[in-house]
Design a protein around this motif. Structure first.
Motif, PDB file in Angstrom:
ATOM      1  N   VAL A   1      35.242  44.836  39.196  1.00 53.53           N
ATOM      2  CA  VAL A   1      36.217  45.843  38.783  1.00 53.53           C
ATOM      3  C   VAL A   1      37.630  45.398  39.149  1.00 53.53           C
ATOM      4  CG1 VAL A   1      37.040  48.179  39.253  1.00 53.53           C
ATOM      5  CG2 VAL A   1      34.618  47.777  38.830  1.00 53.53           C
ATOM      6  N   SER A   2      37.786  44.878  40.354  1.00 54.12           N
ATOM      7  CA  SER A   2      39.097  44.435  40.808  1.00 54.12           C
ATOM      8  C   SER A   2      39.594  43.242  39.999  1.00 54.12           C
ATOM      9  CB  SER A   2      39.028  44.075  42.302  1.00 54.12           C
ATOM     10  OG  SER A   2      40.282  43.691  42.798  1.00 54.12           O
ATOM     11  N   GLY A   3      38.684  42.325  39.670  1.00 57.73           N
ATOM     12  CA  GLY A   3      39.096  41.112  38.973  1.00 57.73           C
ATOM     13  C   GLY A   3      39.336  41.290  37.489  1.00 57.73           C
TER      14      GLY A   3
ATOM     15  N   ALA B   1      42.661  32.430  37.145  1.00 57.70           N
ATOM     16  CA  ALA B   1      43.041  32.320  38.554  1.00 57.70           C
ATOM     17  C   ALA B   1      43.272  33.702  39.143  1.00 57.70           C
ATOM     18  CB  ALA B   1      44.299  31.459  38.694  1.00 57.70           C
ATOM     19  N   GLY B   2      43.892  34.583  38.363  1.00 53.18           N
ATOM     20  CA  GLY B   2      44.081  35.951  38.815  1.00 53.18           C
ATOM     21  C   GLY B   2      42.765  36.682  38.990  1.00 53.18           C
ATOM     22  N   VAL B   3      41.824  36.461  38.080  1.00 52.77           N
ATOM     23  CA  VAL B   3      40.502  37.077  38.184  1.00 52.77           C
ATOM     24  C   VAL B   3      39.817  36.640  39.477  1.00 52.77           C
ATOM     25  CG1 VAL B   3      38.177  37.122  37.195  1.00 52.77           C
ATOM     26  CG2 VAL B   3      40.165  37.373  35.706  1.00 52.77           C
ATOM     27  N   LEU B   4      39.833  35.347  39.759  1.00 56.41           N
ATOM     28  CA  LEU B   4      39.185  34.836  40.968  1.00 56.41           C
ATOM     29  C   LEU B   4      39.841  35.399  42.225  1.00 56.41           C
ATOM     30  CD1 LEU B   4      37.146  32.907  42.305  1.00 56.41           C
ATOM     31  CD2 LEU B   4      38.913  31.132  42.211  1.00 56.41           C
ATOM     32  N   ALA B   5      41.173  35.347  42.271  1.00 51.40           N
ATOM     33  CA  ALA B   5      41.880  35.807  43.462  1.00 51.40           C
ATOM     34  C   ALA B   5      41.672  37.296  43.685  1.00 51.40           C
ATOM     35  CB  ALA B   5      43.374  35.479  43.334  1.00 51.40           C
ATOM     36  N   CYS B   6      41.771  38.090  42.619  1.00 51.43           N
ATOM     37  CA  CYS B   6      41.637  39.534  42.783  1.00 51.43           C
ATOM     38  C   CYS B   6      40.193  39.929  43.076  1.00 51.43           C
ATOM     39  CB  CYS B   6      42.151  40.259  41.539  1.00 51.43           C
ATOM     40  SG  CYS B   6      42.745  41.934  41.888  1.00 51.43           S
ATOM     41  N   ALA B   7      39.233  39.174  42.583  1.00 52.58           N
ATOM     42  CA  ALA B   7      37.839  39.439  42.936  1.00 52.58           C
ATOM     43  C   ALA B   7      37.604  39.159  44.418  1.00 52.58           C
ATOM     44  CB  ALA B   7      36.906  38.580  42.084  1.00 52.58           C
ATOM     45  N   ILE B   8      38.239  38.116  44.947  1.00 51.65           N
ATOM     46  CA  ILE B   8      38.144  37.847  46.386  1.00 51.65           C
ATOM     47  C   ILE B   8      38.794  38.983  47.173  1.00 51.65           C
ATOM     48  CG2 ILE B   8      38.880  36.296  48.234  1.00 51.65           C
ATOM     49  CD1 ILE B   8      38.656  33.986  46.275  1.00 51.65           C
TER      50      ILE B   8
ATOM     51  N   THR C   1      51.084  46.325  34.218  1.00 54.97           N
ATOM     52  CA  THR C   1      49.748  46.919  34.134  1.00 54.97           C
ATOM     53  C   THR C   1      48.665  45.896  34.442  1.00 54.97           C
ATOM     54  OG1 THR C   1      50.505  48.516  32.476  1.00 54.97           O
ATOM     55  CG2 THR C   1      48.127  48.115  32.612  1.00 54.97           C
ATOM     56  N   THR C   2      48.824  44.688  33.913  1.00 49.44           N
ATOM     57  CA  THR C   2      47.841  43.634  34.174  1.00 49.44           C
ATOM     58  C   THR C   2      47.782  43.304  35.652  1.00 49.44           C
ATOM     59  OG1 THR C   2      48.341  42.692  31.999  1.00 49.44           O
ATOM     60  CG2 THR C   2      47.115  41.311  33.529  1.00 49.44           C
ATOM     61  N   ALA C   3      48.954  43.293  36.317  1.00 51.20           N
ATOM     62  CA  ALA C   3      49.015  42.891  37.718  1.00 51.20           C
ATOM     63  C   ALA C   3      48.435  43.943  38.655  1.00 51.20           C
ATOM     64  CB  ALA C   3      50.466  42.583  38.107  1.00 51.20           C
ATOM     65  N   VAL C   4      48.646  45.213  38.353  1.00 54.14           N
ATOM     66  CA  VAL C   4      48.262  46.260  39.305  1.00 54.14           C
ATOM     67  C   VAL C   4      47.057  47.079  38.853  1.00 54.14           C
ATOM     68  CG1 VAL C   4      50.675  46.435  40.006  1.00 54.14           C
ATOM     69  CG2 VAL C   4      49.783  48.061  38.344  1.00 54.14           C
ATOM     70  N   GLY C   5      46.634  46.930  37.589  1.00 58.83           N
ATOM     71  CA  GLY C   5      45.585  47.794  37.055  1.00 58.83           C
ATOM     72  C   GLY C   5      44.248  47.640  37.755  1.00 58.83           C
ATOM     73  N   GLY C   6      43.806  46.409  37.965  1.00 57.84           N
ATOM     74  CA  GLY C   6      42.508  46.190  38.595  1.00 57.84           C
ATOM     75  C   GLY C   6      42.464  46.729  40.014  1.00 57.84           C
ATOM     76  N   GLY C   7      43.530  46.481  40.786  1.00 64.69           N
ATOM     77  CA  GLY C   7      43.570  46.990  42.151  1.00 64.69           C
ATOM     78  C   GLY C   7      43.588  48.505  42.202  1.00 64.69           C
TER      79      GLY C   7
END
Length: 241
Positions: free
Chosen positions: A50-52, A21-28, A136-142
């Protein structure tokens, strides 16, 4: 100590779904940023992937607990691609995108802070690494996304609480895991992240920036006095030193 043996599989599956769910949301979200940068379809896909996947790959690499799950679970890359395509296809007003961005951003923080801390605990590490890798997981992709686009990473400030929210969500998950109620930790972590992040945006909460402080010394005072005199067009007095 953490979860009963009968619930380990349930927690593992729940963590995987939160991760996806995080992957999908952050990719959006990455796609939304790509839209503001006026990128083409390939740019949407790269920024969305990259973001997701960035935060999870950083987490799994630091854990050194096998190959990053994004490279072994075939659901991850298609999920990131789906999020980027959704952002590419759906064109709505900038105001609506901003509202969606805040809501998805809050959801991503909760999902990934919880899943990151839970995976760290499952790997046998303690509470401090769990909180750190949850953040790190929450902010790393962004952060990786913003650096790729030559932007100041959002986590560094200029917006509502971000890494602080991730720390609260990860800490909540850790406390509940040590108390033997990890499922409650998942729910509370995500809810806390949503409430705190949305409230920080609504009320303008944020951490303090650098203090406007200057060292006080005779040399500093002399330089400031000379600068003021030059600005006023007066000559410098003779140096009595």
């Amino acid at each position: 100590m953490f979860a009963a043996p009968a619930s380990v599989d349930v927690i593992g599956q729940l963590t995987r779904y939160l991760d996806l769910a995080g992957v999908l949301a952050c990719a959006i979200l990455g796609g939304a940023v790509a839209r503001t940068e006026r990128l083409d379809l390939f740019g949407f896909l790269v920024v969305g992937i990259v973001s997701g996947l960035g935060g999870g790959i950083i987490r799994d690499t630091l854990l050194q607990h096998g190959t990053p799950v994004a490279l072994t679970d075939y659901a991850y890359v298609p999920t990131a691609v789906l999020g980027a395509v959704i952002a590419f296809v759906i064109s709505i007003s900038e105001h609506a995108w901003n509202r969606l961005f805040v809501a998805l951003d809050a959801a991503v923080i909760g999902f990934w802070a919880v899943s990151g801390s839970q995976k760290t605990l499952a790997a046998g590490l303690g509470w401090l690494p769990a909180v750190l890798l949850g953040i790190t997981t929450a902010v790393g992709g962004g952060a990786v996304r913003d650096v790729l686009l030559r932007r100041v990473p959002t986590v560094f400030g200029g917006n509502g609480l971000y890494a602080t929210v991730a720390a609260v969500a990860a800490g909540t998950m850790v406390v509940c895991s040590y108390a033997g109620t990890p499922v409650i930790g998942v729910v509370l972590g995500v809810v806390c992240a949503l409430i705190l992040r949305l409230a920080s945006v609504l009320f303008g909460w944020g951490l303090p920036t650098g203090l406007d402080w200057q060292p006080h010394s005779r040399l500093t005072a002399l330089m400031q006095r000379r600068k003021r005199r030059r600005g006023a067009g007066r000559p410098d007095p003779p140096d009595d030193s």
